[in-house]
Design an enzyme around this catalytic site. Structure first.
Site, short mmCIF file in Angstrom:
data_model
loop_
_atom_site.label_atom_id
_atom_site.label_comp_id
_atom_site.label_asym_id
_atom_site.label_seq_id
_atom_site.Cartn_x
_atom_site.Cartn_y
_atom_site.Cartn_z
N SER A 265 -65.24 67.78 19.93
CA SER A 265 -66.25 68.68 20.44
C SER A 265 -67.26 69.15 19.38
O SER A 265 -68.34 69.58 19.74
CB SER A 265 -65.59 69.89 21.07
OG SER A 265 -64.88 70.64 20.10
N SER B 291 -61.18 67.59 17.23
CA SER B 291 -62.60 67.95 17.40
C SER B 291 -63.41 68.02 16.12
O SER B 291 -64.64 68.17 16.17
CB SER B 291 -62.73 69.27 18.15
OG SER B 291 -62.62 69.04 19.54
N LYS C 198 -70.84 75.70 14.19
CA LYS C 198 -70.53 75.35 15.58
C LYS C 198 -70.67 76.59 16.47
O LYS C 198 -70.31 77.69 16.06
CB LYS C 198 -69.10 74.80 15.62
CG LYS C 198 -68.69 74.21 16.97
CD LYS C 198 -67.28 73.63 16.89
CE LYS C 198 -66.83 73.02 18.21
NZ LYS C 198 -65.47 72.45 18.12
#
Lengths: 97, 471
Positions: free
Chosen positions: B154, B178, B79
């Site tokens: 996210s 997330s 990420k």
């Protein structure tokens, strides 16, 4: 709770954000609806003596008061990302008027 | 069977049997990324040293043989808010578009030491603020199950990449859902570890009392393997917990907070009931529990988190690093740089944080929300005195359409079931249930299990039992 355009302007100052009038109008409605949503917590009965810390098992952790690494090791890597520099200093606009 | 279809476990077995090489696997992933990523937008950047890193891992395998770490030679997607030294890391923000990490996150150090390597950095909502990747400054990521729908967020880029087999595993991060929400929407397994199990050093901070890095994978085994590798006490994060061995819960009793789960969509609730039946048939006992504070968790979260966001993001001022706009004076420079660097959701949360922390509102919001966090923790402690797990659907529904949730509060409600775990620091895992159908398309949706702090081992057990994964 009603949020006025002036409230939004004050929050923008606190958040160090320059906003357009259009953004202010939009944010006024959005912040009002978010605050209306989170306001539900006012209705939850809380015990008088409720804790103010969630992670009750946490304690302060200190490191030794010494240099964690040799001086200058990261200076260049960090300064190269500064928008403006002078030698080994980050250059900033005048702070005190 | 293509190399990109294999799990980490299968890749490791193939390396050891010399069926294929690390470079073969790296190349297979690069080919697939090149083909699929233009549509999915899961990766923001594919690193230019993938083959070189694969060759390096190949040597480690040759040197250590069967004794090599099980992650040696495994490619990983990361990420875009986790630092890898020398690589760009932007948190999917214009503010950090050209920022280069000056050190490795501790989780990355652990993975490097294990001999894993990194394929690239994955898309996300800006600064991890969102549940769809629509708040990325670099365009939305698509859900591989239906490209008109979001992958969740996210950590949506990481979930989309693993679901589309553009990586066998990925790192994500959670502040509230997330990891769990995107794995629910993409049909994967994901773990939100106990707060303090995984070091936050090198994770771009959002809500520091909530943030945790965690694994996203297609199997429970792979999820556990990544977790075991990245966890551990770290002098660079004072909130990490002292090492202790695997800790398990004492019984197979699962609590279901009925009042809370009624917020899920009808077919998701039906699916959830079937999942409970499956668990019953595997020797678990299902009991109804009271969790009266649970529905207020998300509201408390939307006070605590923006407060921490407004504080953490104060450092992004156009002076130290990141996007800078030369203003008339210093204040103007701050305000103009932040106005240009931050997207709409980030601005909203910074201002909301200023609101709940301002004098006159502090007691009514921040202080009250913090007290509510401890009430939720006490409710959980009461529940865990009897049951070992608490189960809910991971998300109220499956993946929604891109653009469907334009109103901020409707987006926030995606994380209603996630909030209690983040607010109180307990671990939670999401695993796929049966599919549900929307507009004629089958879409995945997950079930989550929460358990007491530091009992991740039991979460892996129940997840394996549910999906019938054998070691």
């Amino acid at each position: 709770m009603a949020i006025s355009a002036d409230d939004v302007r004050k929050l923008a100052v606190l958040g160090r954000l320059s906003l357009t009038d259009e953004e202010i109008t939009k944010l006024q409605g959005e912040i009002e609806s978010i605050v209306a949503y989170v306001d539900v917590i006012q209705k939850v009965p809380l015990p008088e003596t409720s804790n103010t810390s969630t992670h009750l098992d946490l304690e302060n952790v200190m490191r030794e008061d010494e240099n964690p690494h040799e001086a200058g090791k990261y200076t260049e890597a960090l300064l190269v990302q500064a928008p403006r520099r002078e030698g080994d200093y980050v250059k900033v606009k005048k702070v005190l008027g | 069977m293509e190399l990109t279809d294999l799990s980490v476990k299968e890749l490791g077995e193939g390396y050891r049997a010399k069926t294929f090489s690390v470079v073969d696997v790296a190349k297979a992933h690069l080919v697939r990324i090149e083909k699929e990523n233009p549509v999915l937008n899961a990766y923001l950047e594919v690193f230019d040293d993938v083959i070189a890193e694969a060759e390096r891992a190949e040597k480690i395998l040759a040197d250590k043989g069967a004794g090599a770490h099980l992650l040696t030679g495994i490619p990983i997607a990361v990420k875009d808010n986790i630092l890898i030294q020398g690589k760009r890391v932007s948190a999917a923000s214009k503010m950090l578009e050209n920022y280069v990490a000056t050190y490795d996150a501790t989780a990355i150090t652990h993975l490097k030491n294990a001999g894993a390597f990194f394929l690239g950095r994955t898309n996300m909502d800006e600064f991890a603020m969102g549940s769809s990747t629509e708040h990325s400054a670099y365009g939305v990521t698509k859900n591989p199950h239906d490209i008109t729908r979001v992958p969740g967020g996210s950590s949506g880029g990481s979930a989309s990449a693993v679901a589309a087999h553009l990586a066998p595993i990925a790192l994500g991060s959670e502040t509230c859902g997330s990891i769990r929400q995107p794995v629910s929407l993409c049909g994967l397994v994901g773990l939100k570890p106990t707060y303090g199990e995984v070091s936050r050093s090198g994770l771009i901070a959002m809500g520091s009392s909530l943030d945790q890095i965690g694994p996203i994978a297609r199997t429970v085994y792979d999820t556990k393997l990544v977790f075991d590798t990245i966890r551990g006490q770290d002098s660079l994060d004072g909130t990490t917990l002292p090492n202790q061995g695997e800790t398990r819960v004492s019984n197979k009793r699962i609590g279901v907070p009925r009042e809370f789960v009624k917020d899920a969509q009808p077919d998701v609730r039906e699916n959830f009931e079937k999942t409970l039946d499956t668990l019953r048939s595997k020797g678990y006992e299902i009991v109804d529990i009271e969790f009266p504070s649970a529905p207020y968790g998300l509201a408390a979260y939307y006070i605590v988190m923006p407060a921490e966001v407004s504080t953490n993001l104060a450092r992004l001022d156009g002076v130290r690093y990141g996007l800078s706009y030369e203003g008339k004076n210093l204040l103007d420079e701050y305000e103009q740089s932040r106005a240009r660097g931050f997207g709409a959701e980030t601005k909203r949360r910074v201002m909301l944080g200023a609101y709940v922390l301002s004098s006159g509102y502090y007691d009514a919001y921040y202080k009250r929300a913090t007290a509510l966090r401890s009430v939720i923790a006490e409710d959980l402690a009461k529940a865990f005195a009897d049951v070992s797990f608490i189960a809910t659907p991971t998300t109220p529904g499956p993946a929604f359409k891109i653009g469907e949730k334009s109103d901020p509060v409707s987006m926030y409600l995606e994380d209603i079931f996630a909030a209690p775990a983040n607010l109180t620091g307990i671990p939670a895992i999401s695993v796929p249930m049966n599919m549900v159908v929307r507009d004629g398309v089958s879409l995945p949706v997950g079930v989550q299990f929460m358990s007491p702090k530091r009992t991740e081992s039991s979460l892996f057990d129940i997840a394996r039992d549910l999906i019938g994964e054998t070691l």
